[in-house]
Design an enzyme around this catalytic site. Structure first.
Site, PDB file in Angstrom:
ATOM      1  N   LYS A 109      -9.747  62.817  40.550  1.00  0.00           N
ATOM      2  CA  LYS A 109     -11.206  62.754  40.618  1.00  0.00           C
ATOM      3  C   LYS A 109     -11.547  63.193  42.047  1.00  0.00           C
ATOM      4  O   LYS A 109     -11.767  62.373  42.938  1.00  0.00           O
ATOM      5  CB  LYS A 109     -11.675  61.325  40.302  1.00  0.00           C
ATOM      6  CG  LYS A 109     -13.126  61.253  39.891  1.00  0.00           C
ATOM      7  CD  LYS A 109     -13.444  59.884  39.315  1.00  0.00           C
ATOM      8  CE  LYS A 109     -14.939  59.674  39.173  1.00  0.00           C
ATOM      9  NZ  LYS A 109     -15.619  60.587  38.267  1.00  0.00           N
TER      10      LYS A 109
HETATM   11  N1  PPE Z   1     -14.889  63.177  32.873  1.00  0.00           N
HETATM   12  C1  PPE Z   1     -15.480  63.444  34.047  1.00  0.00           C
HETATM   13  C2  PPE Z   1     -15.534  64.840  34.518  1.00  0.00           C
HETATM   14  C3  PPE Z   1     -16.028  62.384  34.795  1.00  0.00           C
HETATM   15  O1  PPE Z   1     -16.614  62.645  35.967  1.00  0.00           O
HETATM   16  C4  PPE Z   1     -15.984  61.066  34.300  1.00  0.00           C
HETATM   17  C5  PPE Z   1     -16.587  59.932  35.088  1.00  0.00           C
HETATM   18  C6  PPE Z   1     -15.347  60.839  33.074  1.00  0.00           C
HETATM   19  C7  PPE Z   1     -14.807  61.922  32.385  1.00  0.00           C
HETATM   20  C8  PPE Z   1     -15.191  59.451  32.506  1.00  0.00           C
HETATM   21  O2  PPE Z   1     -14.298  58.698  33.310  1.00  0.00           O
HETATM   22  P1  PPE Z   1     -14.384  57.114  33.429  1.00  0.00           P
HETATM   23  O3  PPE Z   1     -15.589  56.791  34.208  1.00  0.00           O
HETATM   24  O4  PPE Z   1     -13.113  56.728  34.106  1.00  0.00           O
HETATM   25  O5  PPE Z   1     -14.461  56.615  32.049  1.00  0.00           O
HETATM   26  N2  PPE Z   1     -17.748  60.228  35.843  1.00  0.00           N
HETATM   27  C9  PPE Z   1     -18.189  59.325  36.883  1.00  0.00           C
HETATM   28  C10 PPE Z   1     -19.140  59.969  37.859  1.00  0.00           C
HETATM   29  C11 PPE Z   1     -20.385  60.565  37.334  1.00  0.00           C
HETATM   30  C12 PPE Z   1     -21.298  61.065  38.444  1.00  0.00           C
HETATM   31  O6  PPE Z   1     -22.246  61.784  38.125  1.00  0.00           O
HETATM   32  O7  PPE Z   1     -21.116  60.758  39.620  1.00  0.00           O
HETATM   33  C13 PPE Z   1     -18.712  58.012  36.314  1.00  0.00           C
HETATM   34  O8  PPE Z   1     -18.999  57.910  35.124  1.00  0.00           O
HETATM   35  O9  PPE Z   1     -18.819  57.056  37.075  1.00  0.00           O
END
Ligand code: PPE
Length: 308
Positions: free
Chosen positions: A157
C-alpha cells in the site's frame, strides 16, 4: 477534513497544526511512502480498532518491498495508534499511519533519508457518500489499467501507487459515476481505486485472486471468512468484465467504504441483492461489536481517565 487535536509523529504526540514536513522530503517528490487505512469503531466495550495488528503487518510488508526499514516495531506502532486515539478522545475514527522517506537527499535513490512515521486520526464518514451503502453505487470500468506486479508491487500500500487510483477515480467521477473498477493489463477484473470487488452468481461468491494486481484487502479477507462461516462457497478466480455485467450481485469492500453494493457497472443495471445485504449487515455488526462471533478482530482502546 475534520481536524483533531494531536498527530503522532516520530514517537511524539504533536499538535495537528505542527505536524509538518520539509518540501524537499523524498516522499513528497517521489511518492516513496507506505500507508494504512484503519477504522476504529464505537463498540459496547469502548473504542475498538478493527484488525489493527493485521493492518500493521501489511504496513510492515509494504515497507519491506520498498526497501524501507520501519524504525518502530508493530507493537510500538500499535500502542502509538492507541495513544493518539485516546489523546484525541475519539470514540470512532479513521486511522492513517504513513511511513515515508523524509528530508535528507534528493534523487530517486532513497538512501540518505530518514524514515518518518506518522499516525493521523480523524472522524471520517461514509467514503462514497451517505447513500452508498443503502442504495448502492454506480461504477465504470476504467480506461486506466491497474498497476501490475512488475510495475510497482501492488501488495504494497504505497503512496505513489495511488496516482493510479486518483486517475481512475477522477475519470469515473467526471463521467458521472460514483466509482471506478480497474482491470489488469491483461484484461481481468482487479480492484477499485480504494476497494476490492466481489461478484455473486447462483449463490456462490467470486473474487479476483491475490496475484491479480490487487491490494490484499483486510476487508476482502474478513468478508471471505464471514461468508464461509455463513455457509457460502467463495472462489478466488479470474473474472472478466462481462462476469460483472451478468452477475446476480456485485459489491465492493474496503476499510473506508465498508460494504457498498454496486447497482450498475458501466450501463448495465445489476441492482442490490440479498447476499450483499446479509454480508453487509454481518460486517457492520462485527465492526461495531454487536456480534460475538468475530469479536476477536476488535482491539479495544483504553481511554485515559481524562479522555474517557
Ligand atoms: N484496494 C485498494 C486499491 C485500496 O486502496 C483499498 C483500501 C482496498 C483495496 C481495500 O483494502 P482494505 O481496506 O484493507 O480492506 N483503501 C483505503 C484507502 C482509501 C483512500 O481513499 O484513502 C481504505 O479503504 O482505507
Amino acid at each position: 477534513m475534520h481536524e483533531t487535536e494531536k498527530i503522532w509523529m516520530n514517537g511524539e504526540l504533536v499538535d495537528w497544526a505542527d505536524a509538518k514536513i520539509h518540501v524537499a522530503s523524498h516522499g513528497l517528490n517521489y511518492g516513496s511512502g507506505v500507508f494504512e487505512g484503519i477504522r476504529c469503531y464505537d463498540t459496547p466495550k469502548g473504542p475498538a480498532v478493527f484488525r489493527l495488528t493485521d493492518h500493521l503487518v501489511r504496513f510492515e510488508n509494504s515497507a519491506t518491498v520498498l526497501y524501507m526499514d520501519l524504525p518502530y516495531s508493530i507493537q510500538e506502532i500499535r500502542s502509538a495508534a492507541h495513544d493518539v486515539i485516546a489523546a484525541n478522545g475519539l470514540a470512532s475514527c479513521y486511522l492513517r499511519p504513513v511511513a515515508f522517506y523524509g528530508y535528507g537527499e534528493l534523487g530517486v535513490a532513497s538512501t540518505g533519508n530518514p524514515v518518518d512515521v506518522v499516525i493521523i486520526s480523524f472522524p471520517w464518514g461514509a467514503y462514497l457518500g451517505e447513500e452508498s451503502q443503502r442504495a448502492g453505487i454506480t461504477t465504470k470500468i476504467s480506461s486506466w489499467e491497474r498497476v501490475g506486479p512488475n510495475v510497482i508491487p501492488h501488495v504494497a500500500k504505497a503512496t505513489g501507487i495511488y496516482l493510479n487510483s486518483m486517475l481512475a477515480t477522477m475519470e469515473a467521477r467526471r463521467a458521472g459515476y460514483d466509482e471506478a473498477i480497474m482491470l489488469s493489463h491483461d484484461g481481468y477484473v482487479a480492484d477499485g481505486p480504494g476497494e476490492n470487488i466481489f461478484v455473486v452468481k447462483d449463490g456462490v461468491l467470486y473474487t479476483p485472486p491475490l496475484a491479480m494486481s490487487i491490494l490484499p484487502g483486510i476487508t476482502r479477507d474478513t468478508i471471505i471468512q464471514i461468508a464461509q462461516d455463513l455457509g457460502y462457497r467463495v472462489e478466488e478466480t479470474l473474472l472478466i468484465r462481462t462476469d460483472l455485467y451478468l452477475a446476480d450481485e456485485v459489491f465492493m469492500v474496503g476499510t473506508a467504504t465498508e460494504v457498498a453494493p454496486v447497482r450498475a457497472v458501466d450501463d448495465c443495471e445489476i441492482g442490490v441483492g440479498p447476499v450483499t445485504r446479509e454480508l453487509q449487515s454481518a460486517y457492520l455488526d462485527t465492526v461495531h461489536g454487536r456480534s460475538e462471533r468475530w469479536s476477536h478482530w476488535l482491539d479495544v482502546v483504553e481511554m485515559s481517565p481524562s479522555t474517557a
